[in-house]
Every structure is written in C-alpha cells, then in structure tokens.
Enzyme design. Structure first.
Site: not given
Ligand code: ARG
Length: 261
Positions: A57, A131, A82, A160, A254
């Site tokens: 990612d 998140r 991550r 997000h 992103c």
């Molecule tokens: N697969 C990543 C996650 O779920 C995607 C992140 C997308 N980034 C963003 N800035 N929205 O963390």
C-alpha cells in the site's frame, strides 16, 4: 509519490479491497507514471519515494505524513500491515527543510487531514471514525499550530477524509455530505456555505479523491460527473486513468502527498 512497484491487494483493510481480484502490475505502474507526468507537465515538482517490498500500500503516499508550512506531523498507521511505511516517510522529511514531529496517536496523514491556507488564516480539516484517532486531531493542532476542525466519517466506503472531501483551492472545498455525521455536516455547512456538493456516485467514483492546484483539478477518468461539477465552478479538470489503484481503495489524492514547505 511512490511507484506501485510492489502493489498488490493481499489483505483487506477497507471495503474496496478484494483479494480475489488480481491487480495488473504493469497497468498499475503505467497509470501511476501517467499521473506523475500529468503533475510535472502542469509545472509541479514531484519527489519519488522508493517502494519497499512487503509494503503493497506504499503507493498511497498521502497517508505517510501531513505537512503545513514547514512542519510535518508524522503518521502512525492503524493496521500493522502498513505500520512500517511511516518510517520511510520520516526519512524523506529528515533530508529536507522540515521540522518533523513523530505522533503519539494513530493518524494516517493526508488521508485524514486537509489544509486550507486561505480559510480563517489557515484551517486544518480532520477526519476520524475509521482510521485516525480523534486524539490525533488535538495532537496535530499542537504540532502544527493551526486550528483543527474534527469531522466524523460514518460510511465505511469512505473511510478516509480524502475519499469524502477535498480542497479545491486555498479556501474552497467539495464534499459528499452523507459520508459525515449529521453534526459534522452542520459544521461543514457553517464553515463552507459555498462548497461544491458531491453526491454518492461522485464519491463512489473516487471523484473526491482529487488533487487541485487551485486551477487544475486532477481526477480519475471514472469521475466524469465530478469533472463537470468542478468545471462549472471555474476549475479545469484533468483526467487520469487509475483503475488499478482503485482496487486498493484509493485514487489520485491517495497517491500524492502534498509538500507544504
Ligand atoms: N489500501 C489502502 C488502505 O486501506 C488505501 C489507502 C488510500 N489512501 C488514501 N489516502 N485514502 O489503507
């Protein structure tokens, strides 16, 4: 930006990620290069972070930190898959004219923070709910010295802030109201009565996951209705195909960490 050299969908941490649908690695890389070239053709300098094996990612570079006027608030990822990305971003800022602050609280950088330098003397909008820990909003305010407006995200598809809201220029935003709690919608209406309102189809096409330099608004090619909306408000949409990045739950924004030296 960070090239999708090791990009795959091998775990599921948002509703867009389906491990049974393979990513086309060559296409992902080609689309990413076109996005980078689009930014450089528009006159923007793009720094490239090396991709790390085992961090699929990492292509979503926006999540690694949040910078405002030479100060950088580092990320602390919610999911262990991550976590190691944060150090790579920190190393990047260590090499430049930045004051870097490591975070105590979970936050995913520009994924959940947006900055409007021309609004109220410089305003940070911050998302929580999926998140970023709301405690990180207060921490960001202390580190960055700008007011932080806390907004609650309520729809898991828009996990997000940058999937539900974007700065179009120094003072104007666009957002999808239903991605936010009723109280946060009210806050947004109060602060931004002239916002460009997006609908669910715009959000689902990742039309809010845009990068704007105040004139050009870079969007993915699926977001045609959103492109029409920003054009109607005087911006010039620039469309880039990013089908592969959508498989991981991201798009233009992103993939781009904006530097505010
Ligand atoms: N697969 C990543 C996650 O779920 C995607 C992140 C997308 N980034 C963003 N800035 N929205 O963390």
């Amino acid at each position: 930006m960070c090239p999708p050299e090791h990009f795959t969908v091998e775990y599921t941490i948002n509703p867009w990620m389906d491990t049974t649908v393979p990513v086309d690695p060559a296409l992902a890389l080609k689309q990413w290069h076109l996005l980078r070239d689009t930014l450089t053709d528009l006159g923007h300098a793009v720094h490239v972070l090396d991709a790390h094996p085992g961090l699929p990612d990492m292509v979503y570079a926006a999540n690694g930190a949040f910078s405002v006027d030479g100060r950088v608030y580092g990320a602390r990822f919610k999911f262990p898959q991550r976590a190691a990305e944060a150090a790579a971003h920190q190393l990047f800022y260590a090499g430049g004219p930045w004051t870097f602050a490591g975070p105590e609280h979970v936050n995913e950088g520009e994924g959940d923070f947006a900055y409007l330098p021309g609004a109220y003397g410089g305003l940070i909008l911050a998302g929580h709910g999926f998140r970023t820990d709301p405690a990180a909003h207060a921490e960001a305010q202390e580190v960055l010295g700008r007011p932080v407006v806390s907004l609650k995200l309520v729809d898991p598809a828009f996990y997000h802030l940058d999937t539900a809201l974007a700065a179009l220029d120094d003072r104007h935003i666009t957002y999808y109201p239903d991605a936010f709690s009723a109280a946060s919608q009210r806050v947004l209406r109060q602060l931004f009565p002239d916002a460009v309102i997006a609908d669910r189809a715009d959000a689902e096409s990742f039309g809010l996951n845009l990068v704007s330099d105040g004139h050009h608004v870079i969007l993915n090619t699926e977001a045609t209705a959103m492109a029409d909306k920003v054009r109607a408000h005087g911006y010039t949409p620039v469309l880039v195909e990013l089908t592969e990045l959508k498989r991981g739950g991201g798009s233009v924004k992103c993939a781009v960490a904006e530097l505010r030296p």
